[in-house]
Design a protein around this motif. Structure first.
Motif, PDB file in Angstrom:
ATOM      1  N   GLY A  49       0.188  -1.479  -0.072  1.00 21.77           N
ATOM      2  CA  GLY A  49      -0.054   0.010   0.156  1.00 21.77           C
ATOM      3  C   GLY A  49       0.678   1.103  -0.237  1.00 21.77           C
ATOM      4  N   PHE A  50       1.905   0.951   0.972  1.00 24.55           N
ATOM      5  CA  PHE A  50       2.502   2.243   0.973  1.00 24.55           C
ATOM      6  C   PHE A  50       3.368   2.139  -0.587  1.00 24.55           C
ATOM      7  CE2 PHE A  50       6.764   4.491   1.243  1.00 24.55           C
ATOM      8  CZ  PHE A  50       6.965   4.891   1.687  1.00 24.55           C
ATOM      9  N   ARG A  51       3.795   1.090  -1.090  1.00 23.16           N
ATOM     10  CA  ARG A  51       4.480   1.729  -2.697  1.00 23.16           C
ATOM     11  C   ARG A  51       3.621   1.938  -3.700  1.00 23.16           C
ATOM     12  NH1 ARG A  51       6.047  -3.851  -2.625  1.00 23.16           N
ATOM     13  NH2 ARG A  51       7.687  -3.770  -1.092  1.00 23.16           N
ATOM     14  N   ASP A  52       2.041   1.618  -3.783  1.00 21.68           N
ATOM     15  CA  ASP A  52       1.566   1.992  -4.133  1.00 21.68           C
ATOM     16  C   ASP A  52       0.541   3.240  -4.110  1.00 21.68           C
ATOM     17  OD1 ASP A  52       1.653  -1.117  -5.434  1.00 21.68           O
ATOM     18  OD2 ASP A  52       0.178  -1.549  -4.282  1.00 21.68           O
ATOM     19  N   ARG A  53       1.797   4.366  -3.374  1.00 16.07           N
ATOM     20  CA  ARG A  53       1.023   5.465  -3.646  1.00 16.07           C
ATOM     21  C   ARG A  53      -0.343   5.542  -2.327  1.00 16.07           C
ATOM     22  NH1 ARG A  53       4.443   9.715  -4.141  1.00 16.07           N
ATOM     23  NH2 ARG A  53       6.305   8.683  -5.009  1.00 16.07           N
ATOM     24  N   LYS A  54      -1.006   3.897  -1.404  1.00 11.89           N
ATOM     25  CA  LYS A  54      -1.757   4.562  -0.713  1.00 11.89           C
ATOM     26  C   LYS A  54      -2.529   5.111  -0.040  1.00 11.89           C
ATOM     27  CE  LYS A  54      -4.894   0.783  -2.741  1.00 11.89           C
ATOM     28  NZ  LYS A  54      -3.590  -0.428  -2.665  1.00 11.89           N
ATOM     29  N   CYS A  55      -0.853   5.275   1.222  1.00 16.12           N
ATOM     30  CA  CYS A  55      -1.138   5.743   1.797  1.00 16.12           C
ATOM     31  C   CYS A  55      -0.870   7.970   1.861  1.00 16.12           C
ATOM     32  CB  CYS A  55       0.596   5.944   2.796  1.00 16.12           C
ATOM     33  SG  CYS A  55       0.988   4.408   3.430  1.00 16.12           S
ATOM     34  N   GLN A  56      -0.577   8.528   0.556  1.00 21.40           N
ATOM     35  CA  GLN A  56      -1.063   9.536   0.135  1.00 21.40           C
ATOM     36  C   GLN A  56      -2.166   9.219  -0.658  1.00 21.40           C
ATOM     37  OE1 GLN A  56       1.713   9.716  -3.938  1.00 21.40           O
ATOM     38  NE2 GLN A  56       1.465  12.048  -3.315  1.00 21.40           N
ATOM     39  N   SER A  57      -2.273   9.074  -1.030  1.00 20.29           N
ATOM     40  CA  SER A  57      -4.103   9.518  -1.662  1.00 20.29           C
ATOM     41  C   SER A  57      -5.075   9.872  -0.438  1.00 20.29           C
ATOM     42  CB  SER A  57      -4.739   8.613  -2.266  1.00 20.29           C
ATOM     43  OG  SER A  57      -5.261   7.264  -1.877  1.00 20.29           O
ATOM     44  N   CYS A  58      -4.933   9.053   1.164  1.00 19.67           N
ATOM     45  CA  CYS A  58      -5.464   9.604   1.591  1.00 19.67           C
ATOM     46  C   CYS A  58      -5.022  10.324   2.998  1.00 19.67           C
ATOM     47  CB  CYS A  58      -6.679   7.766   2.026  1.00 19.67           C
ATOM     48  SG  CYS A  58      -7.554   6.823   1.576  1.00 19.67           S
ATOM     49  N   HIS A  59      -3.596  10.157   2.857  1.00 21.21           N
ATOM     50  CA  HIS A  59      -3.766  11.326   3.590  1.00 21.21           C
ATOM     51  C   HIS A  59      -2.050  12.609   3.100  1.00 21.21           C
ATOM     52  CE1 HIS A  59      -4.617   9.301   7.250  1.00 21.21           C
ATOM     53  NE2 HIS A  59      -4.094   7.849   6.404  1.00 21.21           N
ATOM     54  N   PRO A  60      -2.723  12.700   2.034  1.00 19.92           N
ATOM     55  CA  PRO A  60      -1.893  14.039   1.104  1.00 19.92           C
ATOM     56  C   PRO A  60      -1.677  14.844   1.533  1.00 19.92           C
ATOM     57  CG  PRO A  60      -4.680  14.495   0.421  1.00 19.92           C
ATOM     58  CD  PRO A  60      -4.707  13.530   1.413  1.00 19.92           C
ATOM     59  N   ALA A  61      -2.313  15.513   2.671  1.00 22.84           N
ATOM     60  CA  ALA A  61      -1.010  16.340   3.377  1.00 22.84           C
ATOM     61  C   ALA A  61       0.243  16.230   4.140  1.00 22.84           C
ATOM     62  CB  ALA A  61      -2.132  17.159   4.112  1.00 22.84           C
ATOM     63  N   ILE A  62      -0.062  15.273   4.793  1.00 19.83           N
ATOM     64  CA  ILE A  62       0.477  15.116   6.158  1.00 19.83           C
ATOM     65  C   ILE A  62       1.792  13.617   4.995  1.00 19.83           C
ATOM     66  CG2 ILE A  62       1.486  12.547   7.241  1.00 19.83           C
ATOM     67  CD1 ILE A  62      -1.332  13.152   8.486  1.00 19.83           C
ATOM     68  N   TRP A  63       1.370  13.514   3.606  1.00 22.24           N
ATOM     69  CA  TRP A  63       2.647  13.009   2.235  1.00 22.24           C
ATOM     70  C   TRP A  63       3.566  13.709   1.956  1.00 22.24           C
ATOM     71  CZ3 TRP A  63       3.537   7.840   1.088  1.00 22.24           C
ATOM     72  CH2 TRP A  63       4.371   8.019  -0.424  1.00 22.24           C
ATOM     73  N   ARG A  64       2.792  14.670   1.682  1.00 27.45           N
ATOM     74  CA  ARG A  64       3.805  15.850   0.780  1.00 27.45           C
ATOM     75  C   ARG A  64       4.361  16.542   2.482  1.00 27.45           C
ATOM     76  NH1 ARG A  64      -0.202  19.566   0.943  1.00 27.45           N
ATOM     77  NH2 ARG A  64      -1.713  18.261  -0.947  1.00 27.45           N
ATOM     78  N   GLU A  65       4.099  16.878   3.299  1.00 29.34           N
ATOM     79  CA  GLU A  65       4.901  17.199   4.426  1.00 29.34           C
ATOM     80  C   GLU A  65       5.677  16.515   4.510  1.00 29.34           C
ATOM     81  OE1 GLU A  65       1.584  19.344   7.213  1.00 29.34           O
ATOM     82  OE2 GLU A  65       2.140  17.603   7.469  1.00 29.34           O
ATOM     83  N   TRP A  66       6.224  15.226   4.441  1.00 25.72           N
ATOM     84  CA  TRP A  66       6.819  14.029   4.634  1.00 25.72           C
ATOM     85  C   TRP A  66       7.504  13.598   3.975  1.00 25.72           C
ATOM     86  CZ3 TRP A  66       7.350   9.475   1.742  1.00 25.72           C
ATOM     87  CH2 TRP A  66       8.615   8.569   2.418  1.00 25.72           C
ATOM     88  N   GLU A  67       7.524  13.915   2.646  1.00 27.10           N
ATOM     89  CA  GLU A  67       7.770  13.319   1.253  1.00 27.10           C
ATOM     90  C   GLU A  67       9.424  14.555   1.590  1.00 27.10           C
ATOM     91  OE1 GLU A  67       6.403  12.300  -2.580  1.00 27.10           O
ATOM     92  OE2 GLU A  67       5.684  13.956  -2.095  1.00 27.10           O
ATOM     93  N   ASN A  68       8.681  16.062   2.152  1.00 23.87           N
ATOM     94  CA  ASN A  68       9.492  17.047   2.012  1.00 23.87           C
ATOM     95  C   ASN A  68      10.875  17.193   2.915  1.00 23.87           C
ATOM     96  OD1 ASN A  68       9.029  18.463  -0.624  1.00 23.87           O
ATOM     97  ND2 ASN A  68       7.365  18.835   0.307  1.00 23.87           N
ATOM     98  N   SER A  69      10.514  16.178   3.722  1.00 28.26           N
ATOM     99  CA  SER A  69      11.591  16.118   5.416  1.00 28.26           C
ATOM    100  C   SER A  69      12.731  15.080   5.241  1.00 28.26           C
ATOM    101  CB  SER A  69      10.619  15.342   6.381  1.00 28.26           C
ATOM    102  OG  SER A  69      10.413  14.144   6.204  1.00 28.26           O
ATOM    103  N   MET A  70      14.028  15.622   6.049  1.00 21.36           N
ATOM    104  CA  MET A  70      14.852  14.873   6.216  1.00 21.36           C
ATOM    105  C   MET A  70      14.694  13.246   6.694  1.00 21.36           C
ATOM    106  SD  MET A  70      16.963  16.847   4.714  1.00 21.36           S
ATOM    107  CE  MET A  70      18.637  15.520   4.539  1.00 21.36           C
ATOM    108  N   HIS A  71      13.604  13.015   7.491  1.00 19.70           N
ATOM    109  CA  HIS A  71      13.294  11.141   7.530  1.00 19.70           C
ATOM    110  C   HIS A  71      12.467  10.575   6.026  1.00 19.70           C
ATOM    111  CE1 HIS A  71      11.452  12.479  11.467  1.00 19.70           C
ATOM    112  NE2 HIS A  71      12.742  11.755  11.615  1.00 19.70           N
ATOM    113  N   ALA A  72      11.795  11.346   4.496  1.00 22.22           N
ATOM    114  CA  ALA A  72      11.393  10.947   4.215  1.00 22.22           C
ATOM    115  C   ALA A  72      13.677  10.634   2.542  1.00 22.22           C
ATOM    116  CB  ALA A  72      10.811  11.303   2.928  1.00 22.22           C
TER     117      ALA A  72
END
Ligand code: HEC
Ligand code: HEC
Ligand code: HEC
Ligand code: HEC
Ligand code: HEC
Length: 342
Positions: A49-72
């Motif tokens: 689900g993570f690989r298929d971007r399911k997390c992104q589709s339901c949690h778009p704001a959190i995903w965007r923040e994470w994606e730009n963070s040093m954790h990602a």
């Protein structure tokens, strides 16, 4: 630790409902749900689900923040890769925190273990939230989803428990922000790492939510954020005939600079009224120099400026150097002060 499992049976309720019309829908539903009977399947489905971007589709704001963070970027980070490539046994010494398995599975507080897949996603959502059953742990939720079970777990609102797993391992003092935090005034005031690194935000926590609830931004701004650096310290100048005292006040929740690669540079110059430099001095503050500021510390450096005459300006600047290779043109000005000699 007491976990509250919120309506874990929802999958079965859906199953019964559709069961009246035939099993086709039931099978269809369970093919993209993490509520698998087999625990290992639940974990595998979460990775998929993570690989298929399911997390992104339901949690778009959190995903965007994470994606730009040093954790990602914890794995793909070039500074990390360059450093780790120098270490012969990096798989056991380094990689386990930069591409870890989910820490709820390997144990919160325990040394993380290296993940053998999707390493490029670094410290992913799953690393902080996925348990061995395929459920997502977090603070109290406001909605249900067919996709994953929600488990309320007090670890997420604890001031340091989750973060210490990687930012406070006793055997890795180079990456420890937690122990200096715990002995600071910030810890006494019931603040935590999230107070400064995950600002509170009220919003729909997913596209499947109905209610705006309080949560936290997944930005983790640190030393690459100018705003964060401007908040990190205060600077004051005190002049007394022939001497200037430069007082630094740390406002950071842990040692400053927080990482062992970083350096603070305090530059003090004496300028004539025409702007000509009479005198200049620099002090470096870093782990290497063994002189980092502790969280509540106020420190004064005194300089002899006997040559100063009326109308001269004494100027002090505190700057941040990301790595020893960062050129002066890219140092970030954190704070400054100046004083005209009367
Ligand atoms: C216990 C977990 C852990 C281990 C083990 C670990 N790291 Fe890290 N690493 C971190 C954390 C957390 C940070 C961010 C905080 C910091 O910089 O202190 C970090 C940051 C870094 C950075 C800074 C990256 C940047 O963009 O500036 C480098 C470089 C780095 N690590 C290299 C290494 C190397 C090399 C090893 C092995 C010798 C290693 N790390 C082992 C957790 C770990
Ligand atoms: C079909 C939509 C959907 C998908 C796909 C989805 N989620 Fe969720 N998730 C939700 C909903 C709804 C909530 C509850 C939000 C709320 O509290 O308002 C939630 C809550 C969470 C929580 C908080 C749990 C808690 O109890 O506090 C985490 C963590 C989470 N999701 C992570 C993930 C991750 C990681 C993925 C990808 C593997 C993912 N989600 C995929 C809908 C989804
Ligand atoms: C599973 C390990 C892990 C956990 C848990 C973790 N971190 Fe990190 N964190 C890292 C690593 C690794 C890096 C360094 C990434 C890099 O620079 O390569 C990092 C980097 C950071 C940074 C630095 C960003 C920057 O711009 O330099 C901040 C801030 C941060 N983490 C805060 C937190 C907070 C707050 C928590 C707890 C909510 C937390 N971390 C939990 C591993 C972790
Ligand atoms: C470094 C650890 C870490 C990572 C990585 C991480 N989270 Fe979180 N997450 C947290 C913490 C801590 C909280 C609790 C914040 C709070 O107190 O509200 C949280 C809360 C949540 C919540 C509940 C709403 C909220 O803000 O409280 C959801 C949903 C969620 N995370 C989804 C995700 C998703 C999706 C990803 C990946 C895109 C992700 N998280 C990555 C640590 C993490
Ligand atoms: C009072 C606010 C505050 C609190 C509380 C706080 N930090 Fe920080 N943090 C900062 C500031 C400001 C910086 C940027 C300056 C620096 O330290 O390099 C920073 C930087 C960082 C960095 C980046 C270091 C680097 O080398 O790039 C990490 C990692 C970090 N913090 C982790 C944590 C963790 C983990 C906690 C909890 C133990 C925590 N912080 C608590 C304010 C705070």
């Amino acid at each position: 630790m007491d976990f509250t499992i919120t309506r874990r049976h929802i999958g079965h309720i859906i199953g019964v409902g559709f069961g009246l019309f035939g099993c086709v829908f039931v099978t269809l539903m369970s093919s993209f749900t993490l509520r698998a009977d087999n625990q290992a399947d639940g974990v595998a489905a979460a990775y998929q689900g993570f690989r298929d971007r399911k997390c992104q589709s339901c949690h778009p704001a959190i995903w965007r923040e994470w994606e730009n963070s040093m954790h990602a970027k914890a794995w793909v980070d070039e500074i990390y890769q360059a450093a780790a490539s120098q270490i012969p046994d990096r798989e056991t010494k380094c990689d386990q925190c930069h591409a870890p398995q989910p820490i709820l599975i390997t144990g919160v507080g325990k040394m993380p273990k290296l993940r053998d897949r999707d390493q490029e996603s670094g410290v992913s959502c799953l690393v902080c939230h996925l348990d061995a059953h395929g459920a997502m742990h977090g603070p109290p939720a406001s909605a249900e989803t067919y996709f994953h079970a929600n488990v309320t777990n007090p670890v997420y609102t604890d001031p340091t428990a989750l973060c210490s797993t990687c930012h406070g391992q006793p055997s890795v003092p180079e990456h420890d922000q937690v122990s200096s935090f715990l002995s600071s005034k910030f810890a006494e005031k019931n603040q935590g790492c999230a107070t400064c690194h995950m600002p509170v935000v009220t919003r729909l926590q997913s596209t499947a939510s109905y209610e705006r609830i309080k949560g936290r931004k997944h930005t983790w701004r640190g030393s690459r954020s100018v705003a964060q650096l401007r908040r990190a310290a205060g600077l004051q100048l005190e002049y007394e005939t022939g001497k200037v005292s430069v007082k630094l006040q740390s406002k950071t929740g842990h040692v400053l600079p927080g990482g062992t690669l970083r350096t603070l540079i305090l530059e003090v110059v004496l300028l004539t009224s025409d702007g000509i430099e009479r005198w200049k001095q620099e002090i470096s503050i870093s782990a290497k120099n063994n002189n980092r500021l502790s969280p509540d510390e106020s420190r004064a450096y005194t300089f002899d400026v006997a040559s100063a005459t009326t109308g001269d300006t004494i100027k002090a600047e505190l700057m941040y150097q990301l790595t020893p290779a960062t050129p002066e043109s890219a140092w970030v000005l954190m704070t400054e002060a100046s004083y005209v000699v009367p």
